[in-house]
Write a protein that holds these residues in place. Structure first.
Motif, mmCIF file in Angstrom:
data_model
loop_
_atom_site.group_PDB
_atom_site.id
_atom_site.type_symbol
_atom_site.label_atom_id
_atom_site.label_comp_id
_atom_site.label_asym_id
_atom_site.label_seq_id
_atom_site.Cartn_x
_atom_site.Cartn_y
_atom_site.Cartn_z
ATOM 1 N N GLU A 1 0.810 -1.215 0.000
ATOM 2 C CA GLU A 1 0.000 0.000 0.000
ATOM 3 C C GLU A 1 0.846 1.269 0.000
ATOM 4 O O GLU A 1 0.452 2.294 -0.539
ATOM 5 N N PHE A 2 2.021 1.229 0.595
ATOM 6 C CA PHE A 2 2.905 2.393 0.671
ATOM 7 C C PHE A 2 3.254 2.952 -0.708
ATOM 8 O O PHE A 2 3.350 4.151 -0.897
ATOM 9 N N PHE A 3 3.424 2.078 -1.690
ATOM 10 C CA PHE A 3 3.862 2.498 -3.019
ATOM 11 C C PHE A 3 2.669 2.966 -3.850
ATOM 12 O O PHE A 3 1.771 2.195 -4.162
ATOM 13 N N LYS A 4 2.671 4.240 -4.202
ATOM 14 C CA LYS A 4 1.570 4.835 -4.965
ATOM 15 C C LYS A 4 1.854 4.869 -6.465
ATOM 16 O O LYS A 4 0.944 4.942 -7.265
ATOM 17 N N VAL A 5 3.140 4.843 -6.834
ATOM 18 C CA VAL A 5 3.535 4.894 -8.240
ATOM 19 C C VAL A 5 4.442 3.701 -8.516
ATOM 20 O O VAL A 5 5.473 3.526 -7.864
ATOM 21 N N ALA A 6 4.059 2.901 -9.484
ATOM 22 C CA ALA A 6 4.869 1.736 -9.836
ATOM 23 C C ALA A 6 6.117 2.194 -10.581
ATOM 24 O O ALA A 6 6.046 3.039 -11.478
ATOM 25 N N ALA A 7 7.262 1.659 -10.204
ATOM 26 C CA ALA A 7 8.525 2.044 -10.835
ATOM 27 C C ALA A 7 8.646 1.454 -12.234
ATOM 28 O O ALA A 7 9.197 2.083 -13.133
ATOM 29 N N GLY A 8 8.149 0.242 -12.418
ATOM 30 C CA GLY A 8 8.250 -0.389 -13.729
ATOM 31 C C GLY A 8 9.625 -0.974 -14.014
ATOM 32 O O GLY A 8 9.840 -1.603 -15.028
ATOM 33 N N ARG A 9 10.573 -0.762 -13.125
ATOM 34 C CA ARG A 9 11.930 -1.297 -13.283
ATOM 35 C C ARG A 9 12.513 -1.595 -11.922
ATOM 36 O O ARG A 9 12.033 -1.123 -10.920
ATOM 37 N N ILE A 10 13.598 -2.339 -11.954
ATOM 38 C CA ILE A 10 14.353 -2.602 -10.736
ATOM 39 C C ILE A 10 15.822 -2.706 -11.127
ATOM 40 O O ILE A 10 16.149 -3.267 -12.175
ATOM 41 N N ASP A 11 16.654 -2.160 -10.308
ATOM 42 C CA ASP A 11 18.087 -2.256 -10.554
ATOM 43 C C ASP A 11 18.540 -3.686 -10.310
ATOM 44 O O ASP A 11 18.098 -4.336 -9.361
ATOM 45 N N LEU A 12 19.404 -4.171 -11.143
ATOM 46 C CA LEU A 12 19.935 -5.526 -11.030
ATOM 47 C C LEU A 12 20.403 -5.837 -9.612
ATOM 48 O O LEU A 12 20.131 -6.902 -9.074
ATOM 49 N N CYS A 13 21.095 -4.906 -8.995
ATOM 50 C CA CYS A 13 21.669 -5.149 -7.673
ATOM 51 C C CYS A 13 20.647 -5.053 -6.547
ATOM 52 O O CYS A 13 20.981 -5.294 -5.386
ATOM 53 N N ASN A 14 19.396 -4.714 -6.853
ATOM 54 C CA ASN A 14 18.341 -4.682 -5.840
ATOM 55 C C ASN A 14 17.440 -5.908 -5.892
ATOM 56 O O ASN A 14 16.415 -5.951 -5.229
ATOM 57 N N VAL A 15 17.828 -6.884 -6.691
ATOM 58 C CA VAL A 15 17.058 -8.123 -6.754
ATOM 59 C C VAL A 15 17.655 -9.084 -5.741
ATOM 60 O O VAL A 15 18.821 -9.458 -5.843
ATOM 61 N N PRO A 16 16.875 -9.483 -4.745
ATOM 62 C CA PRO A 16 17.417 -10.380 -3.721
ATOM 63 C C PRO A 16 17.548 -11.807 -4.247
ATOM 64 O O PRO A 16 16.656 -12.313 -4.919
ATOM 65 N N ILE A 17 18.681 -12.420 -3.960
ATOM 66 C CA ILE A 17 18.887 -13.834 -4.288
ATOM 67 C C ILE A 17 18.696 -14.598 -2.976
ATOM 68 O O ILE A 17 19.564 -14.577 -2.108
#
Length: 166
Positions: free
Chosen positions: A139-155
């Motif tokens: 709910e906190f996120f009001k605007v979808a980014a549509g992208r994610i930085d490679l280094c912010n993807v958790p493995i």
């Protein structure tokens, strides 16, 4: 044809690639292990290794060799004291906190290895994970980014349940 570098995962590792250069390289993301070197690109012998413990220094991509990543114990490395010099290096008057031991998982006898499961990056579950991070549903996120930085993807890494142990 796209000439911009693109980010993907290969065998669980973050990589960037350039279609126009026909090249792929490991990316300097959190927990990646690199080989220290001097100015000569061939000077890194593997005797000095470093681990990315902060913000992803992607400007090092293709400039310094990466050889793997830490899958267990990153919280211990990230909490270590930094030196007082630029980029956290130790000055000649400071005494670094030594690492008493470090082991490469493949070199640890099978009976002593941590029984870990690492999410496979070539599965629908991982694709769903990326999508949930790219367009956060909370709910906190009001605007979808549509992208994610490679280094912010958790493995994701976890201890394998005892029932699945070999």
């Amino acid at each position: 044809m796209c000439t911009r570098p693109r980010s993907v995962f290969s065998d669980g590792l973050p990589v960037a690639r350039s279609p126009s250069l026909h090249r792929t390289w490991l990316a300097h993301c959190y927990a990646m292990v690199g080989v220290g070197r001097d100015l000569d690109v061939q000077s890194g012998s593997g005797a000095e290794l470093y681990v990315v413990i902060g913000h992803a220094p992607r400007h090092l991509d293709r400039n310094v060799a990466l050889v793997g990543r830490v899958v267990k114990g990153m919280e211990l490395l990230a909490a270590r004291p930094r030196g007082g010099a630029e980029m956290g290096f130790y000055t000649k008057t400071e005494t670094p906190t030594p690492l008493k031991s470090i082991r490469i998982a493949a070199d640890v006898p099978v009976a002593e290895r941590s029984n870990l499961e690492v999410i496979r990056t070539d599965t629908p579950a991982f694709t769903a994970l990326i999508e949930s991070r790219r367009n956060r549903p909370e709910e906190f996120f009001k605007v979808a980014a549509g992208r994610i930085d490679l280094c912010n993807v958790p493995i994701a890494v976890r201890e394998r349940p005892a029932a699945h142990s070999p």
